[in-house]
Write an enzyme that holds these catalytic residues in place. Structure first.
Site: not given
Ligand code: GTR
Length: 424
Positions: A261, A265, A352, A402
């Site tokens: 997540s 990045k 997402w 996720h």
């Molecule tokens: C979310 C965000 C994503 C992702 C995620 C995470 O809220 O919108 O870009 O990075 O968090 O890191 O769990």
């Protein structure tokens, strides 16, 4: 049951906070756009060799991502030092060796420290290793009672039993399902992890964490082209690698940087800024990670810069609702990592993060890997769920949400062993 309730609460909170945005989840509403060609430079010249990529194209793309997306590191550290806090030859039921290393970074007579938790297969003398940040403290990834609890600021989380922004015994092991430690050790790899909040607390406050060490008197935020938190976390990954270079039990040429997540990045940016890694893994990294921004599918630049204003450099805000003006896209971030192999992974219920956009990035980065005679993703059709492609650019999409699952780790271990041959 308890976990289910926690997930629903989390989902509810997330959907509430993003309700102000118009989020597109329909393929038919993806705007038309041209994917910027990684092999045509900004002056319109074609790049046909790896030398031209390295000398002409890569520097200009790197400069763009550095100054307009993630932000530059504003100088060098004055010093870095390492201290062994704890070790055991008998961790994980005798399977592993454990070390906890404190790393101290000094700049302008100020310092910050973070702790790397390391498990290594006992049998090997110099192991390949996966390196990844965790979200809720090193002690959250395992029930191992010897893992030291960080004193750094933490995000409150009901599911993780965290309130008042303090990590406690109450979250020990609660994230162990995301870290297949036994599989990693049995696969012949070590695992190193760091609590990301020790490098830069994940809040919209640029007066804390590593940022603050680099400020001149009176400065309260980075310059427009200087590092946001993602760039700070990427810098932290490299400092862990600096430690590995000093540890004879770790093979520094075989470090695979991993992140999920937001930390995916950061892992991608670490792979672009530091070419010492042997592999880079992006698990569900989404917007500002592997996903193409110009698709505007799921999370967009405007959404991410509004919800997390501290993640990217301030210059990146210029592209809020203005993706068409971007002369680059995220496949070129992947290309900047070449020739280091990368693995992009998605989850079908993680719309997402735009799984298709993550896949297309991997596909469109492939011509750059081909300049190095490395195979990327050959077809522009997404593979079926649970049909991984293991090449120099690897990709899979799995069932589910996720998260980081055993399936993800099984693929990473297999790729690292059978394709990268890190255990030979
Ligand atoms: C979310 C965000 C994503 C992702 C995620 C995470 O809220 O919108 O870009 O990075 O968090 O890191 O769990």
């Amino acid at each position: 049951m308890k976990t289910l309730i926690h997930f629903s609460i989390l989902y509810f909170v997330c959907s509430m906070s993003f309700a102000q945005f118009d989020i597109n989840y329909e393929e038919s509403k993806v705007p038309e756009f041209t994917v910027p060609d990684p092999l045509t430079n900004f002056a319109g010249e074609k790049i046909t060799t790896s030398d031209d990529w390295i000398n002409k194209r890569r520097p200009e793309l790197f400069e763009f991502f550095e100054n307009k997306v993630y932000g530059k590191v504003p100088g060098d550290l004055d010093s870095i030092s390492f201290k062994l806090l704890e070790e055991s030859e008998n961790a994980l039921n005798g399977k592993a060796r454990r070390k906890q290393i404190e790393v101290t970074l000094v700049k302008n007579e100020k310092s910050i420290s973070f702790t790397i938790l390391i498990y290594l297969p006992k049998k090997s003398t110099s192991s390949p290793i996966f390196l990844g940040y965790n979200f809720f403290g090193n002690h959250s990834i395992t029930t191992d009672a010897n893992v030291i609890i960080s004193e750094a600021w933490a995000m409150n989380s009901e599911a993780m039993n965290i309130d008042e922004h303090r990590l406690t015994e109450a979250s020990r092991g609660l994230r162990s399902h995301r870290w297949a430690i036994e599989k990693i050790i049995d696969g012949g790899f070590g695992l190193a992890t760091i609590y990301y909040g020790e490098i830069d607390p994940d809040k919209n406050d640029l007066m804390d964490g590593l940022h603050e060490l680099f400020y001149e008197q009176g400065q309260e935020k980075p310059k427009n082209n200087e590092w946001g938190s993602l760039s700070v976390w990427a810098f932290g990954y490299s400092r862990a690698l600096d430690y590995f270079e000093k540890d004879k039990n770790i093979d520094t040429n075989k470090v695979v940087v991993f992140g999920h997540s937001r930390l995916g990045k950061a892992a991608l940016w670490a792979g672009a800024t530091d070419q010492r890694f042997a592999g880079v893994i992006s698990n569900d990294s989404g917007c500002g990670g592997a996903a193409l921004s110009k698709r505007r599918f799921g999370e967009t630049i405007n959404v991410i810069n509004t919800s997390f204003p501290h993640w990217f450099c301030l210059n990146f805000k210029r592209y809020n609702n203005n993706e068409e003006e971007l002369p680059v896209d995220q496949h070129q971030l992947l290309a900047l990592i070449a020739p280091t192999p990368i693995y992009v992974a998605s989850a079908i219920d993680d719309q997402w993060a735009d799984p298709k956009g993550e896949f297309l990035s991997a596909y469109h980065a492939s011509p750059v890997y081909e300049l190095f005679d490395m195979e990327g993703i050959a077809a522009n059709q997404m593979p079926e769920v649970h049909n991984p492609i293991h090449q120099s650019i690897a990709y899979h999409i799995r069932e589910g949400k996720h998260d980081v699952t055993d399936y993800d780790w099984e693929q990473y271990i297999k790729w690292a062993n059978e394709f990268l041959k890190l255990n030979q």
